[in-house]
Write a protein that holds these residues in place. Structure first.
Motif, PDB file in Angstrom:
ATOM      1  N   GLY A  61      26.333  29.065  57.081  1.00  0.00           N
ATOM      2  CA  GLY A  61      27.043  30.247  57.562  1.00  0.00           C
ATOM      3  C   GLY A  61      27.647  31.077  56.451  1.00  0.00           C
ATOM      4  N   ILE A  62      28.811  31.633  56.760  1.00  0.00           N
ATOM      5  CA  ILE A  62      29.513  32.539  55.852  1.00  0.00           C
ATOM      6  C   ILE A  62      30.955  32.075  55.722  1.00  0.00           C
ATOM      7  N   GLN A  63      31.503  32.158  54.531  1.00  0.00           N
ATOM      8  CA  GLN A  63      32.920  31.874  54.315  1.00  0.00           C
ATOM      9  C   GLN A  63      33.516  32.959  53.442  1.00  0.00           C
ATOM     10  N   LEU A  64      34.818  33.140  53.575  1.00  0.00           N
ATOM     11  CA  LEU A  64      35.537  34.073  52.715  1.00  0.00           C
ATOM     12  C   LEU A  64      36.114  33.294  51.542  1.00  0.00           C
ATOM     13  N   ARG A  65      35.968  33.859  50.365  1.00  0.00           N
ATOM     14  CA  ARG A  65      36.530  33.260  49.152  1.00  0.00           C
ATOM     15  C   ARG A  65      37.602  34.192  48.614  1.00  0.00           C
ATOM     16  N   LYS A  66      38.730  33.613  48.252  1.00  0.00           N
ATOM     17  CA  LYS A  66      39.845  34.393  47.728  1.00  0.00           C
ATOM     18  C   LYS A  66      39.503  34.912  46.331  1.00  0.00           C
ATOM     19  N   ALA A  67      39.642  36.210  46.155  1.00  0.00           N
ATOM     20  CA  ALA A  67      39.415  36.807  44.837  1.00  0.00           C
ATOM     21  C   ALA A  67      40.413  36.227  43.847  1.00  0.00           C
ATOM     22  N   GLY A  68      39.993  36.128  42.593  1.00  0.00           N
ATOM     23  CA  GLY A  68      40.872  35.649  41.548  1.00  0.00           C
ATOM     24  C   GLY A  68      40.820  34.147  41.329  1.00  0.00           C
ATOM     25  N   VAL A  69      40.016  33.442  42.093  1.00  0.00           N
ATOM     26  CA  VAL A  69      39.894  31.996  41.910  1.00  0.00           C
ATOM     27  C   VAL A  69      38.615  31.698  41.120  1.00  0.00           C
ATOM     28  N   GLN A  70      37.452  31.839  41.753  1.00  0.00           N
ATOM     29  CA  GLN A  70      36.188  31.640  41.036  1.00  0.00           C
ATOM     30  C   GLN A  70      35.645  32.949  40.475  1.00  0.00           C
ATOM     31  N   PHE A  71      35.948  34.057  41.136  1.00  0.00           N
ATOM     32  CA  PHE A  71      35.418  35.361  40.750  1.00  0.00           C
ATOM     33  C   PHE A  71      36.205  36.453  41.449  1.00  0.00           C
ATOM     34  N   ASP A  72      35.989  37.674  41.011  1.00  0.00           N
ATOM     35  CA  ASP A  72      36.421  38.892  41.691  1.00  0.00           C
ATOM     36  C   ASP A  72      35.137  39.565  42.164  1.00  0.00           C
TER      37      ASP A  72
END
Length: 131
Positions: free
Chosen positions: A14-25
């Protein structure tokens, strides 16, 4: 290509949201211009521009995953949205799985290594060149 376990930020399904500033922007460019830009960047890099996600509906956004903090202190043209984190600012970046049902998101250019992201200065150069 590395296995999905090497790229722990990619969901298994599926799809997940990743918080910016952790692994990438990310830099988001909407519409057909984002797709043209992604392909131009791929030509500039010999076919390996870094991970780029595209959306099939809505604003038809294209997300260029860039190193954390690499978009700040730079001017960006109109129509470009920076997805970053900072004081009083939180952004989330949609990330699809590598396989399976992920509509409306797909990988325009899949990630190839955990530390290989879109080069921010090349992206800015591509934004300012005719293609």
């Amino acid at each position: 290509m590395n296995t999905q376990s090497d790229l722990g930020w990619i969901p298994h399904a599926g799809i997940q949201l990743r918080k910016a500033g952790v692994q990438f922007d990310a830099i988001r460019v909407d519409g057909g211009h984002g797709r043209v830009l992604a392909d131009h960047l791929a030509r500039m890099t010999g076919g390996t521009p870094g991970p780029i996600v595209e959306e099939a509906n809505g604003r038809r956004a294209v997300y260029f995953l860039v190193p954390v903090g690499s978009t700040s202190h730079r001017t960006w043209p109109a129509g470009v949205t920076r997805l970053t984190a900072g004081p009083n600012r939180i952004s989330y970046i949609p990330v699809p799985a590598l396989n399976g049902s992920t509509w409306p998101l797909t990988w325009r250019y899949r990630p190839t290594a955990a530390d290989h992201l879109v080069h921010t200065l090349l992206l800015r150069s591509a934004l300012h060149s005719p293609g």
